[in-house]
Design a protein around this motif. Structure first.
Motif, mmCIF file in Angstrom:
data_model
loop_
_atom_site.group_PDB
_atom_site.id
_atom_site.type_symbol
_atom_site.label_atom_id
_atom_site.label_comp_id
_atom_site.label_asym_id
_atom_site.label_seq_id
_atom_site.Cartn_x
_atom_site.Cartn_y
_atom_site.Cartn_z
ATOM 1 N N ASP A 81 2.035 0.359 -2.761
ATOM 2 C CA ASP A 81 3.270 1.141 -2.835
ATOM 3 C C ASP A 81 4.242 0.651 -1.762
ATOM 4 O O ASP A 81 3.890 -0.206 -0.950
ATOM 5 N N PRO A 82 5.459 1.187 -1.749
ATOM 6 C CA PRO A 82 6.433 0.734 -0.746
ATOM 7 C C PRO A 82 5.970 0.935 0.705
ATOM 8 O O PRO A 82 6.222 0.080 1.556
ATOM 9 N N ALA A 83 5.287 2.012 0.991
ATOM 10 C CA ALA A 83 4.841 2.256 2.371
ATOM 11 C C ALA A 83 3.830 1.196 2.824
ATOM 12 O O ALA A 83 3.918 0.683 3.951
ATOM 13 N N SER A 84 2.892 0.849 1.964
ATOM 14 C CA SER A 84 1.922 -0.183 2.349
ATOM 15 C C SER A 84 2.570 -1.576 2.367
ATOM 16 O O SER A 84 2.150 -2.442 3.141
ATOM 17 N N ALA A 85 3.619 -1.774 1.580
ATOM 18 C CA ALA A 85 4.356 -3.039 1.629
ATOM 19 C C ALA A 85 5.064 -3.188 2.974
ATOM 20 O O ALA A 85 5.040 -4.273 3.580
#
Length: 163
Positions: A81-85
């Motif tokens: 997801d964007p947070a882990s990216a």
């Protein structure tokens, strides 16, 4: 004991390997990042590609054969997801900063200045992704890698190559 040029060449090769991994990693980041972060991820991707290409030339100038990119890299954690990216982007920059700190120590003259500039750029990008910084970018990552491995050798690349 190795000669200074041998140390510099090994440090250049390690930086080149880290840049290969960062380019790969930013490909993953770009596929998961939200719209707000996409332009920043693209700029980082382009910067790492340019550094990679310059390092390959520097390795050749010292008489070496540039280390090739791996076909794929294992990521340090799932990027879903964007947070882990964003977390991956920060990790990539911190690891690249650590490798450039080694190149600063191993080189002199123009190369030392170039490596210091690359270290600074990676540290600034890491702060942008992470939202915070460390007192001595590149050195904190080295100390953590040394404690974790029990050796003073080069750190894990920005992402470990797969077999």
């Amino acid at each position: 004991m190795s000669k200074p040029k041998d140390r510099e060449l090994r440090a250049l090769q390690a930086a080149l390997a880290a840049e290969h991994a960062a380019v790969y990693g930013y490909g993953v980041v770009g596929g998961r990042i939200d719209e707000q972060g996409r332009a920043r991820a693209r700029a980082a991707y382009d910067a790492h590609r340019a550094r990679r290409d310059a390092l390959a030339r520097d390795v050749r100038d010292l008489g070496g054969e540039p280390v090739a990119a791996a076909g794929g890299y294992a990521l340090p954690f799932p990027v879903t997801d964007p947070a882990s990216a964003v977390r991956l982007a920060a990790e990539l920059e911190e690891r690249v900063a650590g490798v450039y700190s080694d190149l600063v120590r191993a080189s002199g003259g123009r190369m030392r200045g170039t490596a210091a500039g690359a270290l600074r750029e990676a540290a600034v990008r890491a702060v942008g992704w992470r939202g915070g910084s460390v007192a001595f970018p590149g050195l904190a990552e080295r100390a953590a890698a040394d404690r974790g491995s029990g050796t003073a050798g080069p750190p894990a690349s920005a992402a470990a190559p797969t077999a």
